[in-house]
Scaffold this active site. Structure first.
Site, PDB file in Angstrom:
ATOM      1  N   MET A 163      11.747   9.456   1.204  1.00 16.93           N
ATOM      2  CA  MET A 163      10.966   9.448   2.607  1.00 16.93           C
ATOM      3  C   MET A 163      12.004   8.782   3.425  1.00 16.93           C
ATOM      4  O   MET A 163      12.312   7.575   3.163  1.00 16.93           O
ATOM      5  CB  MET A 163       9.783   8.564   2.598  1.00 16.93           C
ATOM      6  CG  MET A 163       9.051   8.324   3.406  1.00 16.93           C
ATOM      7  SD  MET A 163       7.028   8.151   3.406  1.00 16.93           S
ATOM      8  CE  MET A 163       6.790   6.629   2.454  1.00 16.93           C
ATOM      9  N   TYR A 440       7.167  -3.104   2.125  1.00 19.95           N
ATOM     10  CA  TYR A 440       7.292  -1.783   2.455  1.00 19.95           C
ATOM     11  C   TYR A 440       6.207  -0.756   2.812  1.00 19.95           C
ATOM     12  O   TYR A 440       5.168  -1.398   2.445  1.00 19.95           O
ATOM     13  CB  TYR A 440       8.441  -1.099   1.563  1.00 19.95           C
ATOM     14  CG  TYR A 440       8.174  -0.870  -0.014  1.00 19.95           C
ATOM     15  CD1 TYR A 440       6.888  -1.091  -0.398  1.00 19.95           C
ATOM     16  CD2 TYR A 440       9.174  -0.707  -0.823  1.00 19.95           C
ATOM     17  CE1 TYR A 440       6.498  -0.884  -1.733  1.00 19.95           C
ATOM     18  CE2 TYR A 440       8.959  -0.451  -2.235  1.00 19.95           C
ATOM     19  CZ  TYR A 440       7.816  -0.663  -2.627  1.00 19.95           C
ATOM     20  OH  TYR A 440       7.579  -0.441  -4.037  1.00 19.95           O
ATOM     21  N   GLU A 441       6.564   0.267   3.220  1.00 20.66           N
ATOM     22  CA  GLU A 441       5.408   1.294   3.976  1.00 20.66           C
ATOM     23  C   GLU A 441       4.453   0.303   4.907  1.00 20.66           C
ATOM     24  O   GLU A 441       3.058   0.613   4.848  1.00 20.66           O
ATOM     25  CB  GLU A 441       4.329   1.652   2.559  1.00 20.66           C
ATOM     26  CG  GLU A 441       5.041   2.496   1.462  1.00 20.66           C
ATOM     27  CD  GLU A 441       5.714   3.589   2.042  1.00 20.66           C
ATOM     28  OE1 GLU A 441       5.270   4.016   2.995  1.00 20.66           O
ATOM     29  OE2 GLU A 441       6.718   4.002   1.491  1.00 20.66           O
ATOM     30  N   GLY A 442       5.136  -0.298   5.709  1.00 17.79           N
ATOM     31  CA  GLY A 442       4.313  -0.963   6.804  1.00 17.79           C
ATOM     32  C   GLY A 442       3.999  -2.407   6.331  1.00 17.79           C
ATOM     33  O   GLY A 442       3.438  -2.590   5.446  1.00 17.79           O
TER      34      GLY A 442
END
Lengths: 596, 596
Positions: A163, A440-442
């Site tokens: 991603m 990570y991932e926000g």
């Protein structure tokens, strides 16, 4: 050396007794998950995690990844074989539709397996984890041709996924991105730009790497409305599905990180790389969100996994390490000292971690079950409720499970004294690895803003109202049950605190958004504490029922003790969270930027 | 690269305005610390910290220490020069009596300097830090001949010191130690055994290393009553003070740790090493406690130092990093995004860390001042009160400042998003380095037990009563002052919570010691929160006075805002701590060891 044993029995209890998964046998895939199948799948998964993945955790951390001069990346010793075992076991496609080579089982089962894998070896688990996220995005937004080209190979594990969002100057604020996509005459695009922090961006585990990349098509609007999603394979794929020439995407360097050393975190350079649009032009963020929501739940589970692994090793140490005497007199008089598990402060630590772990596992599985219902139910009302709860709980699972998971890893490390600080004991690695999940991932502050700014007000607060009603109903239904009183009694004031916080925000934050921003993290943890308390209520109910049936009395009794501990020690946090939210933002925002 | 600027102005304000240090000019050494001297000393110290020590922090972490095959240890590049600059500046003996080459200044000044050094470079600061602890122990318990032999060289920095307690099988429970001391005919002893986790045990910074070692004299009683303290120099010292032959003590290996890589943490092998008894036979723990109490305060200050350094770098990043827009509309419309310091959740983080740092610095200096008064006052009543407060606050400074200091480093790292996880940004190092302070010099759980089991009941609870009275008097004295209301108002319920906790423990824990053990950590943090709130009360009073005099109005106004933030957001934790203490130990102790 640290070890890991997957909590197979606890997971089965949660799925069958607490979440009553067999009630959903009318949903596609669920009837295939009979008790026998559940047990077989989880036992096999637990074995893989404990015996194949976990033994490589410490060595993987020490060895890390190496980038060669040609841009190729070598993963630590044993990773390739372990990854192959994971792929060969069919784990990648556990809940992927059968038409693409998956097994079509419920997502809740994949989530249980993610828990095991994350506890055993977080860095290793990220390679298939990212692939599963990419599979999910292609399933929803890919064209039929794209699905047929990529999915079977990814499900098989021959190809992995990534991603690509972040760029050096933008992480949270993706509207600033600069990577450019120029249309080619053949319908493809040429992508040029630099992406950073790309997990599993380059490695030696798979034949091909399928990058999902956001970029701006030449001439597209500025900001988030001009972002499109592309699939960019490392090796181009020939018509017959075989691998063709190398694409113009390379790993420029790998990062030197605090933890997850065994996962290659890459700077990826796109230099006219050939890519194909996934979904609609300029709707790339939308498509990426499918992957991100999936990934956020998975990252929450990583926090839980690390907490569980740290806990298990702390218990083993607490039973073995002889130091001091019990306050109530020697428990081990024939030896020079008692095991430290006799000390109340040590037990408090262990109880606190475990009381979190069991409820957090319940929450992760309950949320995954909402995802299954939202995607598979035939009943529109049921689907909507499940989707509401899924949306509401996604930032909570991500933010709260990783914040607490990390804090628990720190507490478990603390029990080892000086040994906890020495790398060969492995406790430091749990802390260092767990740390990334908060970021990570926000980052968790972003999760809190997602909750308070989007999920809470959405549809007039419908999701939050549904949750409040569900817990209130639970309290009403069990308030008269003597055995349930220790669990239901404390839940009411906690729920009241949550209600009061929501009310205060409705009255104050819509006109003054800084109030929402200043209270966001506290609201996320307030909701998290309440839902974990609610999970303990559900666990207690199931444990009492199992005990009444004479099943597993000792283990069930232990759960009731843990639930009471949570109610006594963790649940009272809600009033502190409420007080902070009600403090508003005046003081927080009073200073000028220069005054800091 | 991360940077550090010593908080010289804040420290001067604390010493002169908040603690009114000049009120103590009648104590030996204090009259030498005029305003001008204070400013000169702290400015020089700040310069050394910011310009010489801090620039070596990141490189020291990356390079670490290396042990050669011959057992010698090499410190990172630049450390020797930086250490020499520290020694040449006379910092080692800042508060050591002049007769041994020191400057005889108050201990509170050394503490301020420890704060600067710990913030700038924790690993480097430990070399002189351990030396200062060894100096303190020799000053109190060494014979005149020992003092003359070792102290001048140590004060000068030519020789460094260490503290050797831990063995592989015992850390907290020193009664289990096995290192043996056999008397020699010449009055010395031959020491044999293995010590682990010996900070600065071997290195290349000094000509000689003076090890203080606990061991059991042959035939001495088992347990803690048979422990004696010895001085064991790396090189024996000739009659004329010159260095003689190498003693039988060597570094067997250095540890691979989570942080403080630039400090050599050694396994030390004593193989018939020649040592001399310090103080009385079998009273070694007593003597070691002098060093440990000094060290515990210093370690608390390390937690503060790391919190301060992490804060400063987070502020710089928050001002520069452009990402997203303020909730109340663009603050930086000419650029593509606002600096992240506009976001309430970012500010909340910064406010929380800074509101802690300023109060924690006040507490560390206030406690150090108690040490000065306890050691230097002519007034027995004043000495006793100061000694009581010093004893009570030592575990709080150690435990609370390091727990919170670490948590703050984590929060500061979080603000950097993914960059916080990459080692070259330096935020990971603050977290990894700060972590050790919670562990060494008695893990924080041990501090909590020291508080609840020893310091609280000592002399019928005299110290705690004195503290409660002092805060209550402060509240009474300022309760009518309108400007002080935001600080004094919230302090009363917090103090009530502490009083209620003490009362509950008096009624319940003496008969059931597990209640004390299960509540120990919460009591430590409850007392810590109250005393930090009290410090904010004192700071606010001084800030209001300064403002009224027209001094530094903006900086003083900022302090008042920070104080209010602490009262609104941190102080309410006291009720949660009280609830946990009152939960007692039944649930905590209910499970069998096997049930975990």
């Amino acid at each position: 050396m640290p070890s890991y044993r997957a909590p197979v029995e606890d997971t089965l209890f949660l799925l069958e007794d607490v979440l009553a998964i067999h009630r959903y046998d009318n949903l596609p895939g669920f009837s295939d998950a009979s008790s026998d199948v559940l047990r077989a799948v989880l036992s096999e998964g637990g074995k893989l995690a404990g015996e194949v993945l976990a033994p490589l955790n410490l060595s993987g951390d020490r060895e890390g990844c190496t980038r060669n001069a040609d841009g190729s990346v070598v993963t630590p010793k044993g990773f390739k074989q372990a990854y192959d075992a994971y792929a060969a076991g069919g784990w990648m496609g556990l809940s992927v539709p059968e038409e693409f080579g998956g097994q079509g089982l419920p997502h809740v089962l994949s989530t249980a397996m993610q828990d095991f894998v994350s506890g055993a070896n977080l860095a290793l688990g990220m390679y298939p984890g990212l692939t599963q996220g990419a599979i999910a995005a292609l399933l929803v937004h890919g064209s039929q041709a794209q699905k047929e080209t990529y999915l079977p190979k990814m499900v098989e594990g021959a190809w992995t996924g990534t991603m690509n969002l972040t760029e050096p100057h933008c992480g949270t604020d993706l509207g600033l991105l600069k990577t450019k996509a120029v249309p080619n005459p053949d319908g493809s695009y040429s992508l040029t730009g630099t992406k950073i922090f790309i997990s599993a961006g380059e490695h030696d585990l798979s034949e091909n790497i399928v990058h999902l990349v956001i970029a701006r098509i030449e001439g597209a609007p500025a900001g988030t409305k001009g972002i499109s999603l592309f699939v960019v394979p490392k090796f181009l794929v020939n018509e017959d599905g075989s691998l063709g020439e190398r694409n113009g995407v390379t790993c420029g360097s790998i990062e030197h990180k605090m933890g997850i050393h065994a996962n290659s975190t890459c700077v990826m350079n796109y230099d006219g790389a050939k890519g194909w649009l996934v979904g609609q032009e300029n709707r790339g963020l939308n498509a990426m969100f499918v992957m991100m929501n999936e990934a956020r739940l998975a990252v929450g589970v990583q926090g839980l996994g690390q907490s569980e692994a740290a806990y298990q090793n702390a218990v083993a140490y607490a039973r073995e390490r002889l130091q001091g005497r019990a306050l109530t007199g020697a428990k081990n008089p024939e030896r020079a000292a008692d095991p430290i598990i006799v000390h109340p402060d040590v037990r408090r630590t262990l109880m606190q971690i475990r009381a979190f772990n069991e409820a957090a596992r319940a929450l992760a599985l309950w949320t995954a079950l909402q995802s299954d219902i939202a995607h598979r139910s035939q009943d529109a009302t049921e689907r909507q409720l499940a989707d509401d709860l899924l949306g509401l709980m996604t930032p909570v699972v991500k933010g709260v499970l990783t914040d607490r998971g990390f804090a628990n890893a720190v507490e478990a490390q603390q029990m080892f004294g000086g040994h906890g600080y020495i790398e060969e004991w492995g406790m430091s690695q749990f802390v260092r690895d767990a740390r990334i999940a908060m970021i990570y991932e926000g980052a968790n502050g972003i999760q809190a803003m997602d909750l308070i700014g989007r999920k809470l007000p959405k549809d007039g607060g419908r999701a939050m109202m549904a949750f409040l009603t569900e817990v209130q109903t639970f309290i009403k239904d069990h308030g008269e049950d003597e055995a349930m009183k220790p669990f239901v009694g404390p839940l009411q004031p906690a729920l009241n605190d949550l209600q009061a916080a929501v009310m205060w925000l409705m009255q104050n934050a819509f006109t003054k958004p800084d109030h929402a921003g200043a209270g966001a993290t506290d609201l996320m943890h307030l909701l998290g504490t309440v839902v974990l308390g609610y999970m303990w209520g559900k666990i207690a109910k199931a444990a009492l029922a199992a005990k009444a049936e004479g099943r597993d009395a000792e283990r069930m009794e232990a759960k009731l003790v843990l639930g009471r501990f949570f109610m006594e020690r963790t649940l009272p946090e809600t009033s502190l969270r409420l007080a902070r939210i009600k403090a508003g933002s005046e003081t927080t925002m009073a200073l000028s930027a220069e005054a800091f």
